[in-house]
Design an enzyme around this catalytic site. Structure first.
Site, mmCIF file in Angstrom:
data_model
loop_
_atom_site.group_PDB
_atom_site.id
_atom_site.type_symbol
_atom_site.label_atom_id
_atom_site.label_comp_id
_atom_site.label_asym_id
_atom_site.label_seq_id
_atom_site.Cartn_x
_atom_site.Cartn_y
_atom_site.Cartn_z
ATOM 1 N N LYS A 87 -67.072 -22.053 14.452
ATOM 2 C CA LYS A 87 -67.273 -23.239 13.610
ATOM 3 C C LYS A 87 -66.011 -24.103 13.566
ATOM 4 O O LYS A 87 -66.068 -25.311 13.791
ATOM 5 C CB LYS A 87 -67.641 -22.781 12.185
ATOM 6 N N ASN A 88 -64.883 -23.485 13.274
ATOM 7 C CA ASN A 88 -63.678 -24.282 13.055
ATOM 8 C C ASN A 88 -63.146 -24.920 14.338
ATOM 9 O O ASN A 88 -62.425 -25.911 14.271
ATOM 10 C CB ASN A 88 -62.589 -23.445 12.377
ATOM 11 N N CYS A 119 -60.891 -28.349 -4.041
ATOM 12 C CA CYS A 119 -61.650 -27.368 -3.279
ATOM 13 C C CYS A 119 -61.932 -26.204 -4.213
ATOM 14 O O CYS A 119 -61.221 -26.009 -5.199
ATOM 15 C CB CYS A 119 -60.790 -26.938 -2.096
ATOM 16 N N ARG A 174 -55.946 -28.295 -2.052
ATOM 17 C CA ARG A 174 -55.789 -28.264 -0.592
ATOM 18 C C ARG A 174 -55.325 -29.649 -0.168
ATOM 19 O O ARG A 174 -56.123 -30.495 0.205
ATOM 20 C CB ARG A 174 -57.105 -27.877 0.090
ATOM 21 N N ASP A 214 -59.528 -16.287 5.909
ATOM 22 C CA ASP A 214 -60.995 -16.390 5.942
ATOM 23 C C ASP A 214 -61.683 -15.022 6.017
ATOM 24 O O ASP A 214 -62.908 -14.960 5.996
ATOM 25 C CB ASP A 214 -61.436 -17.270 7.123
ATOM 26 N N ARG A 243 -73.166 -22.853 5.595
ATOM 27 C CA ARG A 243 -72.128 -23.721 6.142
ATOM 28 C C ARG A 243 -71.468 -23.071 7.358
ATOM 29 O O ARG A 243 -71.040 -23.766 8.271
ATOM 30 C CB ARG A 243 -71.040 -23.990 5.086
HETATM 31 C C1 UD1 Z 1 -58.344 -24.277 8.270
HETATM 32 C C2 UD1 Z 1 -59.742 -23.682 8.332
HETATM 33 C C3 UD1 Z 1 -59.995 -22.782 7.124
HETATM 34 C C4 UD1 Z 1 -58.880 -21.733 6.992
HETATM 35 C C5 UD1 Z 1 -57.514 -22.398 7.019
HETATM 36 C C6 UD1 Z 1 -56.378 -21.393 7.051
HETATM 37 C C7 UD1 Z 1 -60.951 -25.398 9.515
HETATM 38 C C8 UD1 Z 1 -62.002 -26.453 9.467
HETATM 39 N N1 UD1 Z 1 -60.694 -24.751 8.373
HETATM 40 O O1 UD1 Z 1 -58.302 -25.076 7.094
HETATM 41 O O2 UD1 Z 1 -61.253 -22.137 7.311
HETATM 42 O O3 UD1 Z 1 -59.033 -21.041 5.785
HETATM 43 O O4 UD1 Z 1 -57.390 -23.223 8.191
HETATM 44 O O5 UD1 Z 1 -56.473 -20.592 8.166
HETATM 45 O O6 UD1 Z 1 -60.396 -25.119 10.553
HETATM 46 N N2 UD1 Z 1 -51.368 -27.514 3.513
HETATM 47 C C9 UD1 Z 1 -50.553 -28.401 2.847
HETATM 48 N N3 UD1 Z 1 -50.635 -29.724 3.183
HETATM 49 C C10 UD1 Z 1 -51.474 -30.194 4.148
HETATM 50 C C11 UD1 Z 1 -52.304 -29.263 4.810
HETATM 51 C C12 UD1 Z 1 -52.216 -27.942 4.476
HETATM 52 O O7 UD1 Z 1 -49.773 -28.024 1.973
HETATM 53 O O8 UD1 Z 1 -51.501 -31.389 4.401
HETATM 54 C C13 UD1 Z 1 -51.291 -26.071 3.160
HETATM 55 C C14 UD1 Z 1 -52.606 -25.552 2.580
HETATM 56 O O9 UD1 Z 1 -52.688 -25.796 1.193
HETATM 57 C C15 UD1 Z 1 -52.524 -24.084 2.929
HETATM 58 C C16 UD1 Z 1 -51.791 -24.086 4.264
HETATM 59 O O10 UD1 Z 1 -51.150 -25.344 4.362
HETATM 60 O O11 UD1 Z 1 -51.753 -23.384 1.979
HETATM 61 C C17 UD1 Z 1 -52.652 -23.874 5.478
HETATM 62 O O12 UD1 Z 1 -53.774 -24.720 5.418
HETATM 63 P P1 UD1 Z 1 -54.408 -25.336 6.736
HETATM 64 O O13 UD1 Z 1 -54.026 -24.490 7.901
HETATM 65 O O14 UD1 Z 1 -54.096 -26.783 6.789
HETATM 66 O O15 UD1 Z 1 -55.964 -25.169 6.458
HETATM 67 P P2 UD1 Z 1 -57.121 -26.125 6.895
HETATM 68 O O16 UD1 Z 1 -56.812 -26.764 8.204
HETATM 69 O O17 UD1 Z 1 -57.515 -26.997 5.759
#
Ligand code: UD1
Length: 405
Positions: free
Chosen positions: A7-8, A101, A106, A289, A381
Site C-alpha cells: 500500500k505505502n 491523526c 503528524r 506499523d 484502508r
Molecule cells: C509513513 C507510512 C506510515 C508509517 C510511517 C512510519 C505511508 C503512506 N505511511 O508515514 O504507515 O507508520 O511512515 O514508518 O507511507 N515527521 C515530522 N515532520 C514531518 C514528517 C514527519 O516531524 O514533516 C515525524 C513524524 O511525526 C514521525 C516521524 O517523522 O515521528 C516519521 O514519520 P514519517 O516517516 O514521515 O511517516 P509518514 O511518511 O507520514
C-alpha cells in the site's frame, strides 16, 4: 496465502505518475480503500485511471488541476504526496494542510522545508498549502528526522529541478527505494538508492513508465502475527523476507519456527509464545506499523514484554480496546508493558485506526468466545479482503456490516 502489493509504495508511485504526461501501468497494486482514495484524488486532477485487476493504469495526459482538496486529504494524509510532483512539474500546487491523526500529531514541516530549500515559496491560506516556484532548483537537504513522506515528496520534487539535490538522512524504507526505482524508469537520475543519502541530478522532462510493486511487508507481518498468536502454520507467497528481517527475528525469539525462500515465508507456531520486547525504529528496524499487532500477540505470551514506539509516541489507541478483551497492559509515555495472560475473552471493541484494527482482529482470534470489531472500515484502508484471506486460513471470521465513513 498471497501477499498483496505494498500500500505505502503504491501511494507514492501513483502521484509520481504526475511527473510525466501519458500512460503508466503499475502492476501489483492492491485493491484497497486508500488506493481508491488516491485514485479519486488524482481523477479530480484529470488523471484517467483504470484498476480492473491488480494492475492500475494511470494516464496523466490530461491533467487540468493542481489542487488536493480538504475532503481528500482529511481522509488520507498520504494525499500530501501530490505536493512534490505537482510543484516539480507545474511549478504550483494547492494542497490541503493535513490535520491531526488518530495517534497524535503528524506534522508536515519537513516536507515544507524541503520544498522551500528547493526554491518554492510556501504560504498557508485557508487551510491550504500554496506552493509556487518558477522552476525548482537543486539543494542540499539534511532531514532532521528520517521521514518516509518527506523523503518521497522531496525526491519527487527534485527529479525535475534544475541542478543537483542531495537528500541526507533520507528514509531507506523499501517503499522509498521502490519509488526511487520507478522514478529512474521514468528517466530520473538518482544515485544512492537504498542508502540514506540520495543524490538527484535534475532533468528537464520525464517520460511515462511501467513498474511492478513490491509486496506489502506489513500485511505479511500481520498475517504472521495472526498465525503465531493462534498456534497456526502459514506460508506467505509473493513476499520479500529481506524486508522483514527485524520482524522475523522477533518471531523466532518468541518461539516460532520460520523458514524462507526467495519469495515465501513459512511460520509454524504451537501458540505458546515467549514474551519478547519490541522497540519500533525506522527501517530496517521493527516497524511502527507492526507495533499494535505485536502487542496483540504478546497479550497471551508467557511473561511480560515491553513495547516501545520511538516513531510515534502516542500510538497506543488499541490498548484500551485490548484491555476490554482481558489484556493486561500498562502504558507510560511511549512504552507499553504487556503482562501475558492465560487467555483473552471475546468482547465488542472499536477500531480507531488501520493497524489498531488489525491488532483487534488478531486479539479477537485468540480470545475465547466471539468478538465484534466495530468501525471495520479502518481495516479496509490497508488490507485487501482480510476476512476472506483469514477464513481461507481457517479463521472463523465474517463481515457483518460495513459501516461507511
Ligand atoms: C509513513 C507510512 C506510515 C508509517 C510511517 C512510519 C505511508 C503512506 N505511511 O508515514 O504507515 O507508520 O511512515 O514508518 O507511507 N515527521 C515530522 N515532520 C514531518 C514528517 C514527519 O516531524 O514533516 C515525524 C513524524 O511525526 C514521525 C516521524 O517523522 O515521528 C516519521 O514519520 P514519517 O516517516 O514521515 O511517516 P509518514 O511518511 O507520514
Amino acid at each position: 496465502m498471497t501477499v498483496s502489493g505494498a500500500k505505502n509504495a503504491s501511494l507514492a508511485l501513483m502521484p509520481a505518475t504526475l511527473l510525466a504526461a501519458g500512460p503508466c501501468r503499475l502492476a501489483n497494486t492492491p485493491r484497497l480503500r486508500d488506493i481508491s482514495t488516491m485514485s479519486t484524488l488524482l481523477e479530480t486532477m484529470g488523471v484517467d485511471i483504470r484498476h480492473p485487476g491488480t494492475t492500475i493504469e494511470l494516464d496523466t495526459a490530461h491533467v487540468h488541476s493542481q489542487e488536493a482538496p480538504y475532503e481528500m486529504v482529511k481522509k488520507m494524509r498520504a494525499s500530501f504526496y501530490v505536493l512534490g510532483p505537482l510543484l516539480g512539474r507545474y511549478g504550483h500546487a494547492r494542497v490541503s494542510y493535513p490535520g491531526g491523526c488518530a495517534w497524535g500529531p503528524r506534522p508536515v514541516d519537513l516536507h515544507l522545508r524541503a520544498m522551500e530549500a528547493l526554491g518554492a515559496e510556501i504560504t498557508i491560506e485557508g487551510g491550504y498549502v500554496i506552493a509556487r516556484a518558477d522552476r525548482l532548483r537543486g539543494a542540499e537537504i539534511q532531514f532532521e528526522i528520517s521521514s518516509v513522506g518527506a523523503t518521497g515528496n522531496a525526491l519527487m520534487a527534485a527529479v525535475l529541478a534544475q541542478g543537483s539535490t542531495v537528500l541526507r538522512n533520507a528514509a531507506v524504507e523499501p517503499e522509498i527505494t521502490q519509488l526511487a526505482h520507478f522514478l529512474r524508469r521514468m528517466g530520473a537520475h538518482i544515485d544512492g538508492i537504498g542508502t540514506n543519502c540520495l543524490t538527484i541530478e535534475g532533468v528537464d522532462d520525464l517520460h511515462p513508465a511501467d513498474d511492478s510493486n513490491i509486496p506489502d511487508r506489513i500485511e505479511a507481518g500481520t498475517f504472521l502475527a495472526a498465525a503465531a498468536a493462534t498456534g497456526g502454520n502459514i506460508t506467505l507467497e509473493n513476499v520479500s523476507h529481506e524486508h522483514l528481517t527485524a520482524v522475523l527475528e522477533l518471531f523466532r525469539r518468541a518461539g516460532c519456527d520460520i523458514s524462507v525462500t526467495e519469495n515465501t515465508i513459512t511460520l509454524q507456531s504451537d501458540g505458546a509464545l515467549t514474551a519478547i520486547d519490541a522497540t519500533t525504529a525506522i527501517y530496517p528496524g521493527f516497524p511502527t506499523d507492526m507495533q499494535a499487532q505485536w502487542m496483540a500477540m504478546m497479550a497471551t505470551a508467557n511473561g511480560s514484554s515491553v513495547i516501545t514506539d520511538t516513531v510515534y509516541f502516542d500510538r497506543f489507541n488499541h490498548v484500551p480496546e485490548l484491555q476490554r478483551l482481558g489484556a493486561r497492559i500498562d502504558v507510560t509515555k511511549n512504552t507499553a508493558t504487556v503482562h501475558g495472560v492465560e487467555t483473552l475473552t471475546g468482547a465488542t471493541v472499536m477500531s480507531t485506526d488501520l493497524r489498531a484494527s488489525a491488532s483487534l482482529i488478531i486479539a479477537g482470534l485468540i480470545a475465547r468466545g466471539s468478538s465484534e470489531v466495530l468501525r471495520v472500515y479502518h481495516i479496509d484502508r490497508g488490507y485487501e479482503a482480510i476476512e476472506l484471506k483469514l477464513r481461507n486460513l481457517g479463521a472463523d471470521i465474517q463481515r457483518v456490516d460495513s459501516e461507511d465513513y
